[in-house]
Design an enzyme around this catalytic site. Structure first.
Site, short mmCIF file in Angstrom:
data_model
loop_
_atom_site.label_atom_id
_atom_site.label_comp_id
_atom_site.label_asym_id
_atom_site.label_seq_id
_atom_site.Cartn_x
_atom_site.Cartn_y
_atom_site.Cartn_z
N ASN A 9 -2.19 30.71 -53.55
CA ASN A 9 -2.11 29.45 -52.81
C ASN A 9 -2.76 28.37 -53.68
O ASN A 9 -3.98 28.30 -53.75
CB ASN A 9 -2.83 29.63 -51.47
CG ASN A 9 -2.85 28.35 -50.65
OD1 ASN A 9 -2.23 27.35 -51.03
ND2 ASN A 9 -3.57 28.37 -49.55
N LYS A 11 -2.85 25.28 -53.21
CA LYS A 11 -3.36 24.16 -52.41
C LYS A 11 -3.00 22.83 -53.07
O LYS A 11 -1.93 22.72 -53.68
CB LYS A 11 -4.87 24.32 -52.17
CG LYS A 11 -5.21 25.70 -51.61
CD LYS A 11 -6.61 25.85 -51.13
CE LYS A 11 -6.82 27.28 -50.63
NZ LYS A 11 -8.13 27.51 -50.06
N HIS A 92 -2.68 28.38 -42.05
CA HIS A 92 -3.86 28.42 -42.91
C HIS A 92 -5.00 27.68 -42.23
O HIS A 92 -4.80 26.65 -41.58
CB HIS A 92 -3.55 27.78 -44.28
CG HIS A 92 -4.63 28.06 -45.28
ND1 HIS A 92 -5.80 27.36 -45.31
CD2 HIS A 92 -4.72 29.00 -46.26
CE1 HIS A 92 -6.57 27.86 -46.27
NE2 HIS A 92 -5.95 28.86 -46.86
N GLU A 94 -7.18 25.74 -43.29
CA GLU A 94 -7.35 24.32 -43.65
C GLU A 94 -6.42 23.44 -42.82
O GLU A 94 -6.77 22.31 -42.50
CB GLU A 94 -7.11 24.15 -45.17
CG GLU A 94 -8.30 24.65 -45.96
CD GLU A 94 -7.96 25.17 -47.35
OE1 GLU A 94 -6.89 24.87 -47.88
OE2 GLU A 94 -8.81 25.93 -47.89
N GLU A 164 -7.82 35.92 -43.25
CA GLU A 164 -8.69 35.12 -44.10
C GLU A 164 -9.89 34.62 -43.29
O GLU A 164 -9.79 33.59 -42.60
CB GLU A 164 -7.93 33.91 -44.63
CG GLU A 164 -6.70 34.24 -45.43
CD GLU A 164 -6.34 33.09 -46.37
OE1 GLU A 164 -6.35 33.30 -47.58
OE2 GLU A 164 -6.09 31.97 -45.88
N GLY A 170 -13.06 29.86 -50.33
CA GLY A 170 -13.59 28.89 -51.27
C GLY A 170 -15.10 28.87 -51.36
O GLY A 170 -15.69 27.98 -51.97
N SER A 210 -12.09 34.16 -51.20
CA SER A 210 -12.89 34.47 -52.40
C SER A 210 -12.52 35.83 -53.01
O SER A 210 -13.39 36.56 -53.50
CB SER A 210 -14.39 34.40 -52.11
OG SER A 210 -14.74 33.09 -51.74
P1 PGA Z 1 -10.02 31.20 -52.01
O1 PGA Z 1 -8.89 30.69 -50.97
O2 PGA Z 1 -9.46 32.40 -52.73
O3 PGA Z 1 -10.25 30.04 -52.93
O4 PGA Z 1 -11.22 31.55 -51.20
C1 PGA Z 1 -8.10 31.59 -50.25
C2 PGA Z 1 -7.14 30.84 -49.36
O5 PGA Z 1 -7.51 29.79 -48.84
O6 PGA Z 1 -5.99 31.26 -49.18
#
Ligand code: PGA
Length: 247
Positions: A9, A11, A92, A94, A164, A170, A210
């Site tokens: 992803n 983003k 997601h 976010e 997740e 992140g 992560s």
């Molecule tokens: P990350 O993000 O690997 O940077 O923690 C995962 C995601 O948001 O899909």
């Protein structure tokens, strides 16, 4: 045998030059035996990538729940399908947090994708406060409940679930492989309860949050973890490929 999947992803990262370079590298990499490699770049790059894709699969990061019409800034499932896209991330955290997307809207998006032969990568995951309050399982069950109760078995068989935990995204903090496995097993049991064992055993459930080259092997070796949804570590060729080799 369930599909093993590693999805990146991106983003809102990478300018056009960087994005095209990374796409080229991944696209030229010989395809993996048994591992589906997917990238979800910003939508502005999808059309160009879709014309050149060979070894890599493409996902969109978002889709509108509406078919078409006066929805400024939105992209429909039929537009994604016209680009031969096979996957799209929905739900997601976010988007749940910054765009206030509800479980109902996420369900409508997933349904619209399935109607256009695109597999939703359906994200779920609890906040830190949910986990600390002992509510992680309840929250994830609520997030998935519309899909579990309203989709047909045929529709559900085309859904990829991504667990997740929001506190791991992140942050550099990963769920322990035991905690992740417990939640994945719980999700599989939910699918089995609402549909049947056979379907539960066929659906790929990915871990995200992560996930890095140094912890992917441990996570992917768990019984119910079929791969990862990778954010930060998908932005570099070496780390993404190294995660994809971690089965
Ligand atoms: P990350 O993000 O690997 O940077 O923690 C995962 C995601 O948001 O899909």
């Amino acid at each position: 045998m369930r599909k093993k999947i590693v999805a990146g992803n991106w983003k809102m990262n990478l300018d056009s030059r960087e994005a095209h370079l990374l796409f080229e590298e991944l696209n030229n990499y010989p395809s993996f035996e048994g591992v589906n490699l997917i990238i979800a770049p910003p939508s502005i790059y999808l059309d160009s990538f879709s014309k050149h894709k060979q070894n890599i699969h493409l996902a969109a990061q978002n889709v509108s729940a509406h078919l078409n019409g006066a929805y400024t800034g939105q992209i429909s499932s039929s537009m994604l399908s016209a680009m031969n896209l096979n996957y799209c991330i929905v739900g997601h955290s976010e988007r749940r947090i910054y765009n206030n997307e509800s479980n109902e809207q996420i369900f409508q998006k997933a349904k619209s994708l399935l109607d256009h032969n695109i597999q939703p990568i359906l994200c779920c995951g609890e906040l830190l406060e949910d986990r600390e309050a002992g509510d992680a399982f309840k929250v994830v069950e609520q997030q998935l409940s519309l899909e579990l109760t309203k989709f047909t078995k045929q529709q559900m068989s085309n859904v990829i679930v991504a667990y997740e935990p929001v506190w791991a995204i992140g942050t550099g903090v990963t769920a322990s492989s035991d905690d992740a496995q417990q939640m994945h097993q719980f999700i599989r049991t939910l699918i089995s309860t609402h549909f049947d064992n056979q379907l539960a055993n066929e659906i790929s459930i990915l871990y995200g949050g992560s996930c890095k080259p140094d912890n992917a092997k441990e996570l992917f070796s768990q019984n119910d973890i079929d791969g990862g949804l990778i954010g930060g570590a998908s932005l570099k060729f070496d780390s993404f490929i190294s995660i994809a080799k971690s089965f």
